[in-house]
Design a protein around this motif. Structure first.
Motif, short mmCIF file in Angstrom:
data_model
loop_
_atom_site.label_atom_id
_atom_site.label_comp_id
_atom_site.label_asym_id
_atom_site.label_seq_id
_atom_site.Cartn_x
_atom_site.Cartn_y
_atom_site.Cartn_z
N ALA A 218 -0.52 -31.25 11.00
CA ALA A 218 -1.35 -31.85 11.46
C ALA A 218 -2.04 -32.73 11.25
O ALA A 218 -2.65 -34.23 11.07
CB ALA A 218 -1.67 -31.75 12.96
N ILE A 219 -2.92 -31.67 10.54
CA ILE A 219 -4.23 -32.62 9.19
C ILE A 219 -4.05 -32.29 7.67
O ILE A 219 -5.21 -33.62 7.40
CB ILE A 219 -5.31 -30.88 9.33
CG1 ILE A 219 -4.46 -29.90 7.90
CG2 ILE A 219 -5.76 -30.39 10.00
CD1 ILE A 219 -5.50 -28.56 7.83
N THR A 220 -2.18 -32.58 7.08
CA THR A 220 -2.00 -32.67 6.03
C THR A 220 -1.82 -34.34 6.67
O THR A 220 -1.46 -35.31 7.18
CB THR A 220 -0.45 -32.51 6.07
OG1 THR A 220 -0.37 -31.23 5.87
CG2 THR A 220 -0.38 -33.53 4.43
N HIS A 222 -4.56 -36.24 6.88
CA HIS A 222 -5.80 -36.92 7.58
C HIS A 222 -6.74 -37.27 6.41
O HIS A 222 -6.65 -36.77 5.63
CB HIS A 222 -6.46 -35.55 8.32
CG HIS A 222 -7.41 -36.49 9.18
ND1 HIS A 222 -8.71 -36.75 8.73
CD2 HIS A 222 -8.10 -36.41 10.90
CE1 HIS A 222 -9.97 -36.68 10.33
NE2 HIS A 222 -8.47 -37.22 10.82
N PRO A 223 -7.46 -38.55 6.37
CA PRO A 223 -8.75 -38.73 5.58
C PRO A 223 -9.68 -38.44 5.00
O PRO A 223 -10.23 -38.19 4.46
CB PRO A 223 -8.38 -40.42 6.06
CG PRO A 223 -8.71 -40.38 7.76
CD PRO A 223 -7.49 -39.22 8.38
N THR A 330 -8.73 -31.69 15.13
CA THR A 330 -8.98 -33.22 14.93
C THR A 330 -9.76 -33.81 14.90
O THR A 330 -10.08 -34.80 14.40
CB THR A 330 -7.67 -33.92 16.02
OG1 THR A 330 -6.27 -33.25 16.02
CG2 THR A 330 -7.96 -35.61 15.56
N LEU A 333 -12.34 -33.27 12.55
CA LEU A 333 -11.97 -34.01 11.19
C LEU A 333 -12.24 -35.33 11.30
O LEU A 333 -13.05 -36.13 10.37
CB LEU A 333 -10.66 -33.68 10.96
CG LEU A 333 -9.94 -32.61 9.96
CD1 LEU A 333 -8.25 -32.72 9.89
CD2 LEU A 333 -10.53 -32.24 8.98
N ASP A 334 -12.10 -35.78 12.06
CA ASP A 334 -12.79 -37.26 12.79
C ASP A 334 -14.02 -37.47 12.59
O ASP A 334 -15.05 -38.03 11.81
CB ASP A 334 -12.03 -37.73 14.16
CG ASP A 334 -10.62 -38.27 14.24
OD1 ASP A 334 -10.32 -37.90 13.35
OD2 ASP A 334 -10.06 -38.03 15.46
N ALA A 337 -14.98 -37.22 8.78
CA ALA A 337 -14.21 -38.52 7.96
C ALA A 337 -15.75 -39.36 7.94
O ALA A 337 -15.90 -40.59 7.70
CB ALA A 337 -13.09 -38.72 8.62
#
Length: 339
Positions: A218-220, A222-223, A330, A333-334, A337
């Motif tokens: 899932a994280i691969t 991700h910006p 997720t 990570l958002d 970002a």
């Protein structure tokens, strides 16, 4: 007692059965297991160790070198030429940690052990990340296996303990003598707790790995993520080796945030299911910042050589609902970002 306890013996026998060894010595901590292993090395003898090993192991080995207790060479074990140079110096012990902590690099145990044996060295493998259910180093040529049983073997964050499992009886007796002499043997109740953990190890590992694989995928891409370290990914440089050597890809993964330390702070601020902690291998999910936590004892130069950057985070993926963990990471990570 320090010299003997039937509950502790049961745990040692159980781990030896799983690892395929002659017997196990149970210690009070994981680092006590590392220290016990080093008792086999005499002053002036050489220890070859991975340059990217666990920070606590690195600190102990560096202290041994600094105080003259042993010579220590930190080497990239995947660099065949570098390893051969050190093996030519007739080391007493070659230390392997695979997958490595925290970058999940995989060392070819069979290859390194075979070359170390020609050089007359003992081979130790830290099998904490894998447990004997996912990897059996003795079958690949190691002389003894080290565990922090605090982690997956116990699995419930309620004890601190370790173990050393020996390939043959003579080595087992040496280790048992030193454990008693040094006073590093573990307690009976801790052994009972670890035995309890062993009863559910296979079930826990199945869910651990399923969750880790889902998170890694899932994280691969991700910006916010510059790089993902998980041997279960086909793009991992050691994926083929891990698939051959291991019976599972594990539940530890790490990733580097493109935004560095500011992004790390944003990622951590707001997590719901991951707790910030240095430990690993328990039923609950944990996140660690290696530069400031598990590997803070390493010099900045050693961390740089190992590839441990300010933006690196390590996840110990628990057995919670997969959807909850995916949502938590997720969202983090958002936030990262936006750093």
């Amino acid at each position: 007692s320090r010299s003997g306890n039937p509950t502790r013996d049961l745990l040692g026998d159980a781990l030896a059965d799983l690892e395929g060894g002659a017997g196990g010595v149970i210690t009070a901590t994981g680092m006590a297991a590392v220290t016990l292993s080093l008792a086999l090395v005499r002053p002036g003898e050489l220890i070859v160790a991975p340059h990217d090993c666990y920070g606590g192991t690195w600190r102990l080995l560096a202290a041994y070198a600094r105080t003259g207790r042993a010579e220590v060479a930190f080497v990239d074990l995947s660099d065949r030429a570098a390893l051969e140079r050190e093996l030519a110096r007739d080391p007493r012990l070659v230390w392997i940690e695979t997958p490595s902590n925290p970058l999940l690099r995989v060392t070819d145990i069979e290859s390194v052990a075979a070359r170390a044996r020609v050089a007359g060295a003992l081979v130790a493998v830290d099998n904490t990340f894998m447990t004997p259910l996912w990897q059996r180093p003795l079958a690949l040529g190691a002389d003894f296996v080290v565990h922090s049983t605090t982690k997956y073997v116990n699995g419930h964050s309620d004890l601190v303990a370790g173990a050393v499992v020996a390939r043959d009886e003579a080595l087992l007796q040496d280790l048992a003598w030193w454990a008693n002499c040094l006073g590093v043997t573990g307690g009976a109740f801790d052994a009972w707790l670890a035995l309890r953990g062993l009863r559910t190890l296979h079930v826990r590992l199945r869910q651990h790995e399923e969750n880790a694989a889902a998170l890694a995928a899932a994280i691969t891409g991700h910006p916010a993520v510059a790089r993902v370290h998980y041997p279960g990914l086909a793009a991992h440089p050691d994926h083929a080796l891990a698939a051959r050597q291991q019976q599972g890809f594990g539940a530890m993964l790490s990733f580097e945030l493109a935004g560095g330390l500011p992004a790390v702070r944003r990622f951590l601020d707001g997590l719901r299911f991951f707790s910030l902690a240095e430990s690993l291998g328990s039923v609950e999910s944990l996140v660690a910042h290696p530069e400031s936590m598990t590997h803070a004892a390493m010099t900045p130069e050693a961390r740089a050589a190992a590839g441990i950057t300010p933006g690196l985070l390590r996840l110990s993926v628990g057995i919670e609902a997969t959807a909850d963990l995916l949502e938590d990471v997720t969202a983090g990570l958002d936030r990262a970002a936006a750093a």
